[in-house]
Design an enzyme around this catalytic site. Structure first.
Site, PDB file in Angstrom:
ATOM      1  N   GLU A 153     -11.180  42.796  44.067  1.00 14.10           N
ATOM      2  CA  GLU A 153     -10.864  44.130  43.542  1.00 14.10           C
ATOM      3  C   GLU A 153     -10.016  44.045  42.272  1.00 14.10           C
ATOM      4  O   GLU A 153      -8.962  43.407  42.268  1.00 14.10           O
ATOM      5  CB  GLU A 153     -10.139  44.924  44.628  1.00 14.10           C
ATOM      6  CG  GLU A 153     -10.937  44.981  45.939  1.00 14.10           C
ATOM      7  CD  GLU A 153     -10.087  45.322  47.141  1.00 14.10           C
ATOM      8  OE1 GLU A 153      -9.132  46.115  46.993  1.00 14.10           O
ATOM      9  OE2 GLU A 153     -10.381  44.783  48.229  1.00 14.10           O
TER      10      GLU A 153
ATOM     11  N   HIS B 198     -12.613  48.793  43.975  1.00 14.56           N
ATOM     12  CA  HIS B 198     -12.585  48.057  45.250  1.00 14.56           C
ATOM     13  C   HIS B 198     -13.965  47.429  45.518  1.00 14.56           C
ATOM     14  O   HIS B 198     -14.654  47.816  46.462  1.00 14.56           O
ATOM     15  CB  HIS B 198     -12.211  49.065  46.347  1.00 14.56           C
ATOM     16  CG  HIS B 198     -11.818  48.487  47.662  1.00 14.56           C
ATOM     17  ND1 HIS B 198     -12.652  47.723  48.443  1.00 14.56           N
ATOM     18  CD2 HIS B 198     -10.664  48.595  48.374  1.00 14.56           C
ATOM     19  CE1 HIS B 198     -12.046  47.393  49.559  1.00 14.56           C
ATOM     20  NE2 HIS B 198     -10.849  47.879  49.553  1.00 14.56           N
TER      21      HIS B 198
HETATM   22  O1  TA6 Z   1      -8.489  46.138  49.798  1.00 17.60           O
HETATM   23  C1  TA6 Z   1      -8.257  45.686  51.106  1.00 17.60           C
HETATM   24  C2  TA6 Z   1      -7.884  46.881  51.968  1.00 17.60           C
HETATM   25  O2  TA6 Z   1      -6.700  47.491  51.511  1.00 17.60           O
HETATM   26  C3  TA6 Z   1      -7.779  46.406  53.416  1.00 17.60           C
HETATM   27  O3  TA6 Z   1      -6.433  46.334  53.834  1.00 17.60           O
HETATM   28  C4  TA6 Z   1      -8.623  47.427  54.180  1.00 17.60           C
HETATM   29  O4  TA6 Z   1      -7.857  48.539  54.534  1.00 17.60           O
HETATM   30  C5  TA6 Z   1      -9.682  47.753  53.113  1.00 17.60           C
HETATM   31  O5  TA6 Z   1      -8.927  47.897  51.925  1.00 17.60           O
HETATM   32  C6  TA6 Z   1     -10.597  48.894  53.414  1.00 17.60           C
HETATM   33  O6  TA6 Z   1      -9.918  50.103  53.366  1.00 17.60           O
HETATM   34  P1  TA6 Z   1     -10.756  51.435  53.756  1.00 17.60           P
HETATM   35  O7  TA6 Z   1      -9.778  52.563  53.646  1.00 17.60           O
HETATM   36  O8  TA6 Z   1     -11.881  51.560  52.760  1.00 17.60           O
HETATM   37  O9  TA6 Z   1     -11.285  51.184  55.141  1.00 17.60           O
END
Ligand code: TA6
Length: 299
Positions: free
Chosen positions: A272, A168
């Site tokens: 990601e 991520h």
């Molecule tokens: O990758 C995008 C995502 O899935 C968003 O929807 C948002 O939730 C982000 O990840 C961050 O997630 P987190 O659990 O690290 O706050």
């Protein structure tokens, strides 16, 4: 602190384990071609720069550094599910891998690069009704003029396993409003802001003028993040990945996150490397799968 810390004598001179934020152990890498920091919690890369350059990764100034709490920024490892768990609302978002301690199994120098191998196997902290399986994950981080991240998952269970995974990656940009992501032209995506499940497509590069949360499926292409305001770009090559997620929370969602500065949304973008939803990975007992992302900064 970790019970299985490597002996300092077993580490090359370019790698030292020191107390980081909140006292959490962090591997500090000072190689000839690149520098980096990797927290043992989550095997979480929080900084990487080619030697002499600035970190290509973004970290929130409000990130929490506490046992079991996800860090905000860098490259969180999402595993074995992505986003909220499909059926268990009590299960941690993006899985358990980024919240638990990984073991630094090995570190060595390879030419001008430094290679670190982190290992996670199933424990009481990972086994739950949400995902009860036996597994081994080995995460290889190669620090140099490029950053290579390779996640190998092996099914150690006696039954097939299905899992999602994501690197991520939070990239630092000068201004998201002058940033584009190319390489995803015409690839089908789910617009998660619209709450949709229908697949959309876009002809040109991704541009940002509002909250953006796109899940591109069935795409194996490389991407390039062009930071127009800074006049630099980051290329992301990938192998073993069929999905790419692109995310910027924009102002309202950034303001709603305690570990994200209200005005920090302008300085980051997530691209990601993953296998999510229809691209989830299924492994028979004993089978392995590797997903790799390679980041390179270009002027
Ligand atoms: O990758 C995008 C995502 O899935 C968003 O929807 C948002 O939730 C982000 O990840 C961050 O997630 P987190 O659990 O690290 O706050």
């Amino acid at each position: 602190m970790l019970s299985e810390m490597p002996e300092p004598s077993s580490l090359p001179p370019s790698v030292r384990i020191v107390p980081g934020g909140g006292g959490l152990p962090v591997a500090r890498v000072r190689g000839r071609a690149g520098v980096a920091e990797v927290y043992l919690q989550g095997a979480h890369v929080t900084a990487w720069a080619p030697t002499g350059g600035r970190s290509a990764l973004w970290m929130s100034s409000l990130s929490r550094y506490a046992p079991g709490t996800a860090l905000r920024g860098g490259v969180p490892i999402c595993f074995p599910w992505f986003g909220p768990h499909a059926s268990d609302p009590t299960a941690p978002a993006h899985g358990f891998a980024r919240r638990v301690d990984w073991q630094l199994a090995a570190a060595h120098e390879e030419g001008d690069d430094v290679v670190l191998a982190f290992r996670l196997t199933d424990t009481e902290a990972t086994r739950s009704s949400a995902w009860p399986h036996r597994f081994e994950a080995v995460y290889t981080v190669t620090v140099g003029s490029r950053l290579t991240l390779s996640l190998q998952v092996t099914n150690r269970d006696s039954v097939p396993v299905l899992f999602e995974e994501a690197l991520h990656t939070y990239l630092s940009v000068q201004d998201i409003r002058a940033t584009t992501v190319s390489g995803l032209h015409d690839a089908p995506f789910i617009d998660r802001v619209a709450g949709g499940t229908a697949l959309a497509r876009e002809a040109g590069p991704v541009r940002f003028a509002a909250e953006t949360d796109r899940m591109y499926l069935g795409t194996r292409t490389a991407t390039t993040v062009t930071d127009g305001a800074a006049g630099r770009s980051v290329a992301i090559e990938k192998q073993g990945s069929s999905s790419t997620v692109v995310w910027n929370p924009w102002a309202a969602k950034a303001g709603a996150m305690a570990d994200f500065g209200d005005d920090e949304w302008t300085g980051m973008v997530c691209v990601e490397t993953c296998n999510v939803r229809a691209d989830a990975v299924r492994l028979a007992p004993g089978e392995s799968h590797t997903m790799t992302a390679v980041l390179e900064v270009a002027r």
